[in-house]
Design an enzyme around this catalytic site. Sequence first.
Site, mmCIF file in Angstrom:
data_model
loop_
_atom_site.group_PDB
_atom_site.id
_atom_site.type_symbol
_atom_site.label_atom_id
_atom_site.label_comp_id
_atom_site.label_asym_id
_atom_site.label_seq_id
_atom_site.Cartn_x
_atom_site.Cartn_y
_atom_site.Cartn_z
ATOM 1 N N SER A 53 0.845 -1.190 0.000
ATOM 2 C CA SER A 53 0.000 0.000 0.000
ATOM 3 C C SER A 53 0.881 1.242 0.000
ATOM 4 O O SER A 53 2.072 1.172 0.321
ATOM 5 C CB SER A 53 -0.898 -0.011 1.246
ATOM 6 O OG SER A 53 -1.552 1.227 1.450
ATOM 7 N N TYR A 89 -4.022 -0.439 9.841
ATOM 8 C CA TYR A 89 -3.784 -0.709 8.423
ATOM 9 C C TYR A 89 -2.352 -0.334 8.036
ATOM 10 O O TYR A 89 -1.665 -1.093 7.345
ATOM 11 C CB TYR A 89 -4.783 0.083 7.579
ATOM 12 C CG TYR A 89 -4.782 -0.272 6.116
ATOM 13 C CD1 TYR A 89 -5.508 -1.364 5.642
ATOM 14 C CD2 TYR A 89 -4.064 0.489 5.189
ATOM 15 C CE1 TYR A 89 -5.520 -1.691 4.295
ATOM 16 C CE2 TYR A 89 -4.068 0.168 3.838
ATOM 17 C CZ TYR A 89 -4.803 -0.920 3.399
ATOM 18 O OH TYR A 89 -4.803 -1.251 2.062
#
Length: 251
Positions: free
Chosen positions: A143, A156
């Site tokens: 990510s 996250y």
Amino acid sequence: MSSAFDIAGQTAVVTGGGRGLGLGITTALLDAGVAVHVLSRRPPDERIIEQAAENGRRLVHHELDLSDRAALPRLAERILADEEIDILVNNAGTQERHPAVEFPLESFDRVIDINLRSVFQACQLFGAPMVERGRGKIINIASMLSFQGGLNVSAYAASKGGVAQLTKALCNEWAPSGVNVNAIAPGYMDTEMNTALVADPVRSEQIMVRIPAARWGNGEDIGNVAVFLASGAADYIHGQIIAVDGGWLAR
């Protein structure tokens, strides 16, 4: 004529391959002539199932809840009993947003469990036969938050930072055995997870201004890079986190 980019006839496992970026990856692999096992809670969109059948591609869905630690080993054992897996794509993930001081520990644990623990577990299960036979491709989905901290997404960010470091760690162990372990770090993607952002004219414009390519990404952008990393053309690429972000990190 054979090509280093040709992966037709191989077999892949894609976690979370039924929607969003995972569906883009599944579609790209099918288009490249790869048989795909999709591991997800819900089946892929009917359109991709029909398209695979029309094109003579093999697409198999296995219902799986990655939060169940015992389920993945059972399923992997069944799949590997029938055939070799050449390509593993760890795409499945989840997200929860809370200010750090209010982040419920059970929510933090759930994000880490699905986004990081299950990735390592899948790498163990499907990577072991790859190491033994001396070839295989593992592609993890990282990510932008593998590089940046984000806001209200501490779990996250921690999980995706972990995916990046896990990718490098496995590279160091498995590259000598001919197994490539790399990761793709998507930028801002026009997927279901970001529907609210895309629909917000103020926030969407703020994001767009920082993307040199002047558009949000999509599943096809990620799928095409996954096909490249799965091919022989990427044989000397090991331990890399490849940003597919329209230039976001460069700005």
